[in-house]
Scaffold this active site. Sequence first.
Site, mmCIF file in Angstrom:
data_model
loop_
_atom_site.group_PDB
_atom_site.id
_atom_site.type_symbol
_atom_site.label_atom_id
_atom_site.label_comp_id
_atom_site.label_asym_id
_atom_site.label_seq_id
_atom_site.Cartn_x
_atom_site.Cartn_y
_atom_site.Cartn_z
ATOM 1 N N GLY A 183 0.798 -1.219 0.000
ATOM 2 C CA GLY A 183 0.000 0.000 0.000
ATOM 3 C C GLY A 183 0.827 1.263 0.000
ATOM 4 O O GLY A 183 0.371 2.321 0.441
ATOM 5 N N LEU A 184 2.065 1.178 -0.512
ATOM 6 C CA LEU A 184 2.955 2.343 -0.548
ATOM 7 C C LEU A 184 3.080 2.920 -1.949
ATOM 8 O O LEU A 184 3.961 3.709 -2.236
ATOM 9 C CB LEU A 184 4.337 1.960 -0.001
ATOM 10 C CG LEU A 184 4.337 1.383 1.411
ATOM 11 C CD1 LEU A 184 5.756 1.066 1.863
ATOM 12 C CD2 LEU A 184 3.679 2.343 2.387
ATOM 13 N N SER A 185 2.167 2.499 -2.829
ATOM 14 C CA SER A 185 2.045 3.072 -4.171
ATOM 15 C C SER A 185 3.267 2.848 -5.041
ATOM 16 O O SER A 185 3.770 3.769 -5.703
ATOM 17 C CB SER A 185 1.717 4.568 -4.101
ATOM 18 O OG SER A 185 0.486 4.748 -3.449
ATOM 19 N N ASP A 191 -1.599 9.515 -5.125
ATOM 20 C CA ASP A 191 -0.362 8.740 -5.163
ATOM 21 C C ASP A 191 0.657 9.348 -6.115
ATOM 22 O O ASP A 191 1.830 9.528 -5.781
ATOM 23 C CB ASP A 191 -0.651 7.292 -5.578
ATOM 24 C CG ASP A 191 -1.530 6.578 -4.572
ATOM 25 O OD1 ASP A 191 -1.731 7.121 -3.466
ATOM 26 O OD2 ASP A 191 -2.026 5.478 -4.892
ATOM 27 N N TYR A 239 -15.364 -0.849 -1.515
ATOM 28 C CA TYR A 239 -14.954 0.454 -2.047
ATOM 29 C C TYR A 239 -16.063 1.023 -2.925
ATOM 30 O O TYR A 239 -16.462 2.189 -2.778
ATOM 31 C CB TYR A 239 -13.660 0.295 -2.841
ATOM 32 C CG TYR A 239 -13.163 1.551 -3.507
ATOM 33 C CD1 TYR A 239 -12.440 2.504 -2.801
ATOM 34 C CD2 TYR A 239 -13.411 1.794 -4.856
ATOM 35 C CE1 TYR A 239 -11.975 3.660 -3.413
ATOM 36 C CE2 TYR A 239 -12.953 2.937 -5.476
ATOM 37 C CZ TYR A 239 -12.232 3.863 -4.751
ATOM 38 O OH TYR A 239 -11.780 5.009 -5.362
#
Length: 395
Positions: A133-135, A181, A231
């Site tokens: 999840g750190l792009s 991001d 989502y």
Amino acid sequence: MTLSNAIQTTIKVDVEDLKKSFQALYHATPLLVKSPGRINIIGEHTDYNNGFVMPAAIDKAIYIGVSKREDEEVHLFAKDYGQSHQVNLHELKVSEKGWPNYILGVTDQLLKRGYQISGFNLYIDGDVPLGAGLSSSAAVECATAYALDQLFSLSISKLDTALIAQKAEHVFAGVSCGIMDQFASVFGKKDHAILLDCRSLEYHYVPLKLDGYKLVLLNTNVKHSLADSAYNERRAQCEQGVAWIKEQHPQVNSLRDADLEMLDQCIREKDADVYEKCKFVVSENIRLIQAAEYLKDGNLAALGKLMFETHDGLSNKYKVSCKELDFLVEKVKQTDTVLGARMMGGGFGGCTINIVKNEAVDDLITNITASYSKEFELNLDAYIVTTASGTSQVV
């Protein structure tokens, strides 16, 4: 070597090794660029509601080497996968391999916008943990766009670099991501977070001084299948809430324009669930503006309390957390060495972000890793990150 140092140094990219590998593969000297991954300090699920986010670029990046070719071929190599990919510049298409699409998508966008480029060689390496999840995908796109900009002297602005990268992900990777991001990867500034208005794309740098503290990411190593459906459902609930508010307040076009009084007036009696989801988003925007003020004052303790509040909202009101994320936040909440923690990202897995006292980092990671493994029979990965500057050439 302490545990924290070991974690930080396990996957660093060796730039000289990258150069040598590039030269051995392509028989050319590369132009090198890097583009960082990102964290988000606070401001979750606000982006698609035209609200505010507060990302920061981190000291883990995607590195790309490029050189011109004398033909119209695009030759790619990814070190992590040990795979190559070749395609004609004018016959670009989505690849089943997956990883080339972030690069080819950017190339496709450049051609569609009329930029003049020829064939090129590209070698990709990086130390952004994949799937955390750190792009990493946005970092690949931004690094590619900037590398080709520099290689072919295209004079692309920083904002257009981010927008090109975002569009590439929409078209070639099939992910309808927001701008956060890519924006963070391009515009990152060391020792700062970015207060970004997702509607206007106006931004301000906010000082992120962590004197005596470190940012620690704890990766659950899970991704529950609920993520995509939830989502879409949350987006629909937010849109429904806006539609009900708009009946009485025509000027409201998104939850960004709404306040808590409007929610009470227009939604509360109609649907309790929609009300809770909308209330979280409106409250999160308020928290983010407060957080920016606390950071300007250097008040990390107050920021930490807001992070705990955000997690509580994400878990109990927006309902996008999971038992693994909740476990990690509850565990660190029991110690006075952690100022704040919350889940980060879309939810149902990924990382928590924690503000931890320097001298407590090693013990915290050791203890919580053991507890997590015992509870879930899963490995817990820990990353200590610092803020970094955005996309740049590696000299």
